[in-house]
Design a protein around this motif. Structure first.
Motif, PDB file in Angstrom:
ATOM      1  N   ARG A  30      33.422 -23.915 -47.417  1.00 15.89           N
ATOM      2  CA  ARG A  30      33.378 -24.561 -48.728  1.00 15.89           C
ATOM      3  C   ARG A  30      34.745 -24.533 -49.404  1.00 15.89           C
ATOM      4  O   ARG A  30      35.439 -23.522 -49.380  1.00 15.89           O
ATOM      5  CB  ARG A  30      32.355 -23.851 -49.607  1.00 15.89           C
ATOM      6  CG  ARG A  30      32.028 -24.577 -50.913  1.00 15.89           C
ATOM      7  CD  ARG A  30      31.143 -23.712 -51.792  1.00 15.89           C
ATOM      8  NE  ARG A  30      30.002 -23.175 -51.055  1.00 15.89           N
ATOM      9  CZ  ARG A  30      29.346 -22.087 -51.423  1.00 15.89           C
ATOM     10  NH1 ARG A  30      29.731 -21.409 -52.496  1.00 15.89           N
ATOM     11  NH2 ARG A  30      28.319 -21.659 -50.708  1.00 15.89           N
ATOM     12  N   SER A  31      35.136 -25.626 -50.024  1.00 16.56           N
ATOM     13  CA  SER A  31      36.387 -25.683 -50.781  1.00 16.56           C
ATOM     14  C   SER A  31      36.171 -25.213 -52.209  1.00 16.56           C
ATOM     15  O   SER A  31      35.188 -25.568 -52.851  1.00 16.56           O
ATOM     16  CB  SER A  31      36.932 -27.119 -50.806  1.00 16.56           C
ATOM     17  OG  SER A  31      38.027 -27.213 -51.693  1.00 16.56           O
ATOM     18  N   ALA A  33      38.488 -25.893 -54.536  1.00 13.28           N
ATOM     19  CA  ALA A  33      39.405 -26.701 -55.340  1.00 13.28           C
ATOM     20  C   ALA A  33      38.666 -27.692 -56.229  1.00 13.28           C
ATOM     21  O   ALA A  33      37.664 -28.282 -55.820  1.00 13.28           O
ATOM     22  CB  ALA A  33      40.369 -27.456 -54.438  1.00 13.28           C
ATOM     23  N   CYS A  50      42.350 -23.967 -57.459  1.00 14.43           N
ATOM     24  CA  CYS A  50      41.160 -23.218 -57.051  1.00 14.43           C
ATOM     25  C   CYS A  50      40.925 -22.135 -58.100  1.00 14.43           C
ATOM     26  O   CYS A  50      41.468 -21.027 -58.016  1.00 14.43           O
ATOM     27  CB  CYS A  50      41.351 -22.608 -55.669  1.00 14.43           C
ATOM     28  SG  CYS A  50      41.252 -23.794 -54.321  1.00 14.43           S
ATOM     29  N   LYS A 216      39.414 -31.448 -53.267  1.00 11.01           N
ATOM     30  CA  LYS A 216      38.718 -30.572 -52.322  1.00 11.01           C
ATOM     31  C   LYS A 216      39.298 -30.630 -50.919  1.00 11.01           C
ATOM     32  O   LYS A 216      39.106 -29.706 -50.128  1.00 11.01           O
ATOM     33  CB  LYS A 216      37.220 -30.888 -52.308  1.00 11.01           C
ATOM     34  CG  LYS A 216      36.531 -30.493 -53.613  1.00 11.01           C
ATOM     35  CD  LYS A 216      35.025 -30.475 -53.494  1.00 11.01           C
ATOM     36  CE  LYS A 216      34.373 -30.074 -54.822  1.00 11.01           C
ATOM     37  NZ  LYS A 216      34.815 -28.739 -55.280  1.00 11.01           N
ATOM     38  N   THR A 217      40.002 -31.704 -50.590  1.00  6.93           N
ATOM     39  CA  THR A 217      40.633 -31.775 -49.267  1.00  6.93           C
ATOM     40  C   THR A 217      42.141 -31.580 -49.341  1.00  6.93           C
ATOM     41  O   THR A 217      42.849 -31.834 -48.364  1.00  6.93           O
ATOM     42  CB  THR A 217      40.334 -33.130 -48.591  1.00  6.93           C
ATOM     43  OG1 THR A 217      41.034 -34.172 -49.293  1.00  6.93           O
ATOM     44  CG2 THR A 217      38.843 -33.426 -48.575  1.00  6.93           C
ATOM     45  N   SER A 219      44.049 -28.789 -49.721  1.00  8.08           N
ATOM     46  CA  SER A 219      44.591 -27.687 -48.929  1.00  8.08           C
ATOM     47  C   SER A 219      44.214 -27.936 -47.477  1.00  8.08           C
ATOM     48  O   SER A 219      43.073 -27.736 -47.079  1.00  8.08           O
ATOM     49  CB  SER A 219      44.034 -26.345 -49.408  1.00  8.08           C
ATOM     50  OG  SER A 219      44.601 -25.284 -48.654  1.00  8.08           O
ATOM     51  N   ARG A 220      45.178 -28.375 -46.698  1.00  2.65           N
ATOM     52  CA  ARG A 220      44.894 -28.753 -45.310  1.00  2.65           C
ATOM     53  C   ARG A 220      45.939 -28.161 -44.360  1.00  2.65           C
ATOM     54  O   ARG A 220      46.785 -28.877 -43.801  1.00  2.65           O
ATOM     55  CB  ARG A 220      44.791 -30.276 -45.167  1.00  2.65           C
ATOM     56  CG  ARG A 220      45.858 -31.088 -45.883  1.00  2.65           C
ATOM     57  CD  ARG A 220      45.659 -32.586 -45.663  1.00  2.65           C
ATOM     58  NE  ARG A 220      44.585 -33.133 -46.481  1.00  2.65           N
ATOM     59  CZ  ARG A 220      44.174 -34.397 -46.432  1.00  2.65           C
ATOM     60  NH1 ARG A 220      44.754 -35.251 -45.609  1.00  2.65           N
ATOM     61  NH2 ARG A 220      43.198 -34.822 -47.221  1.00  2.65           N
ATOM     62  N   SER A 336      42.646 -22.652 -46.855  1.00  2.00           N
ATOM     63  CA  SER A 336      42.114 -24.009 -46.912  1.00  2.00           C
ATOM     64  C   SER A 336      40.886 -24.080 -47.805  1.00  2.00           C
ATOM     65  O   SER A 336      40.562 -25.139 -48.350  1.00  2.00           O
ATOM     66  CB  SER A 336      41.759 -24.490 -45.501  1.00  2.00           C
ATOM     67  OG  SER A 336      40.786 -23.654 -44.890  1.00  2.00           O
ATOM     68  N   MET A 337      40.210 -22.933 -47.993  1.00  2.00           N
ATOM     69  CA  MET A 337      39.009 -22.863 -48.835  1.00  2.00           C
ATOM     70  C   MET A 337      39.294 -22.237 -50.196  1.00  2.00           C
ATOM     71  O   MET A 337      38.868 -22.757 -51.230  1.00  2.00           O
ATOM     72  CB  MET A 337      37.921 -22.054 -48.117  1.00  2.00           C
ATOM     73  CG  MET A 337      37.412 -22.710 -46.843  1.00  2.00           C
ATOM     74  SD  MET A 337      36.219 -21.680 -45.944  1.00  2.00           S
ATOM     75  CE  MET A 337      37.327 -20.631 -45.005  1.00  2.00           C
ATOM     76  N   ASN A 367      39.413 -29.072 -43.755  1.00  2.00           N
ATOM     77  CA  ASN A 367      40.261 -30.203 -44.162  1.00  2.00           C
ATOM     78  C   ASN A 367      41.269 -30.612 -43.096  1.00  2.00           C
ATOM     79  O   ASN A 367      42.400 -31.011 -43.418  1.00  2.00           O
ATOM     80  CB  ASN A 367      41.001 -29.906 -45.477  1.00  2.00           C
ATOM     81  CG  ASN A 367      40.055 -29.639 -46.630  1.00  2.00           C
ATOM     82  OD1 ASN A 367      38.969 -30.195 -46.681  1.00  2.00           O
ATOM     83  ND2 ASN A 367      40.467 -28.776 -47.547  1.00  2.00           N
TER      84      ASN A 367
END
Length: 413
Positions: A30-31, A33, A50, A216-217, A219-220, A336-337, A367
């Protein structure tokens, strides 16, 4: 040499305000952000972060006490209470002269400093500084607050090394227990830098993602289109204990800290060494001190911030140290989360490792959409979904501005 184990954990993060919630979110990928709610960020280049959700310090501490603490202190106190409860330690039954606190934060009470500057920005008016401004702001106040709350009279100080701060705190705590200076040390880190100055400062140096259309995507880590990290906040606490002390009281034990490394890139104030030289050195040192071979590591929780330079450098360092063994282990970035919790990163990521050990899964790097040709596609970077795996031994990496590098090895007990 004394053996040091972890007997309690506590966390408050952007994806969960306690260990149970954090564990569930890690497994689900789960993100944390979303658009910033702490202040109006609409005019900033990056409008999301976040944040910790559903947290009310007034309800937890009472309004009078909450006003004496910056949010980074409040987060630290909450995660520490959970960790102490989780450890089952009876503080009335141990020698409090031998219980210490070593705590990390990279920035400390930024919002408290920011507020006082705002209030007193008109130099023609009489200054009206809050008498609690300094103790709310200074980084070492959290270990002091924890000691006062629980009557802990042992070793007590704060560590500051940017994003490596809580990892340095944990390694210092292990060393002090091994040296016989304490039986128990509460360690970890907290951060609350999602403020106007925090977002503005990191954005100004082009460190943050500007993916405002899809936070939400944003941070990849390791993705070709990564464009910077997402700022996070929260706290993680671990209870470190001399093994014999833990055994005598019948404590449950999550993991043993086998050893750690600490180095510096000596290269640039913010950028990593392009070949990952400092990162390679710190992993080598951690493995050597731990007396662990690369073939024994099941999982590396990487620094993995989602920056163009940093992710490539860390992968280069892993390949240099692990060589062919790099292809049989799992690697993932839980940032990333959670986003990047700066000085608290090492603590919450070590806790993520222990959750994975207990529950038999590797938290994912979410992500991921497009492979980066500069990152070896044969590595198992645990993209997008958690993977079931028996985890016995992990390596935790954390790096910070100034070239600070830390790495330590945990083994399931």
């Amino acid at each position: 040499m004394k053996r040091v184990v972890i007997t309690g954990i506590g966390a408050i993060t952007p994806i969960g305000n306690n260990i149970e919630e954090y564990s569930k979110a890690l497994k689900e990928g789960r993100s944390g952000a979303d658009y910033i709610t702490h202040f109006d960020a609409t005019k900033f280049k990056s409008t999301f972060a976040c944040e910790v959700k559903n947290f009310n310090g007034d309800e937890i501490f009472g309004r009078k006490e909450a006003r004496k603490m910056d949010m980074f202190s409040q987060y630290g106190m909450v995660s520490t209470e959970e960790a102490i409860q989780d450890s089952g330690i009876d503080l009335d039954a141990v020698d409090l002269d031998r219980v210490g606190v070593i705590w990390g934060s990279g920035i400390g009470g930024l919002r408290s400093l920011e507020e006082q500057i705002e209030i007193n920005s008109d130099y023609d008016k009489d200054p009206r500084y809050n008498p609690f401004m300094i103790p709310k702001m200074i980084v070492d106040i959290v270990p002091g607050q924890i000691a006062i709350r629980y009557g802990l009279r042992g070793i007590n100080y704060g560590t500051v090394s940017a994003c490596a701060s809580s990892s340095h705190a944990i390694i210092n705590a292990v060393d002090n227990i091994r040296l016989g200076r304490a039986d128990v040390i509460i360690s970890g880190g907290s951060e609350a830098a999602v403020t106007r100055v925090g977002i503005g400062g990191f954005s100004g140096m082009k460190a943050l993602s500007n993916r405002n259309d899809d936070p939400k995507t944003a941070s990849r880590p390791f993705d070709l289109d990564r464009d910077g990290f997402v700022l996070g906040e929260g706290s993680g606490t671990v209870i470190l204990e001399d093994l014999e002390h833990a055994r005598k009281r019948g404590a449950k034990i999550y993991a043993e800290v086998l050893g750690g490394g600490m180095t510096d890139d000596a290269y640039h104030i913010t950028a990593p060494h392009p070949d990952g030289r400092g990162a390679a050195n710190v992993m080598r040192n951690a493995l050597q001190e731990s007396k662990v071979n690369t073939s024994e590591i099941d999982y590396i929780n990487v620094h993995g911030t989602s920056t163009p330079l940093g992710d490539v450098a860390e992968v280069k360092a892993i390949l240099e140290i692990f060589k062919s063994d790099a292809y049989r282990l799992n690697i993932s970035s839980t940032k990333s989360m959670t986003g990047h919790l700066l000085g608290a990163s090492g603590a919450i990521e070590a806790i993520a490792c222990m959750i994975g050990m207990q529950e038999g899964f590797v938290p994912p790097t979410i992500n991921h959409f497009t492979d980066d040709p500069d990152i070896d596609a044969q590595l198992n970077l645990t993209f997008n979904e958690a993977q079931d795996r028996k985890i016995e031994t992990v390596l935790c990496n954390t790096f910070g501005f100034g070239g600070h590098n830390t790495s330590f090895v945990l083994r399931k007990f």
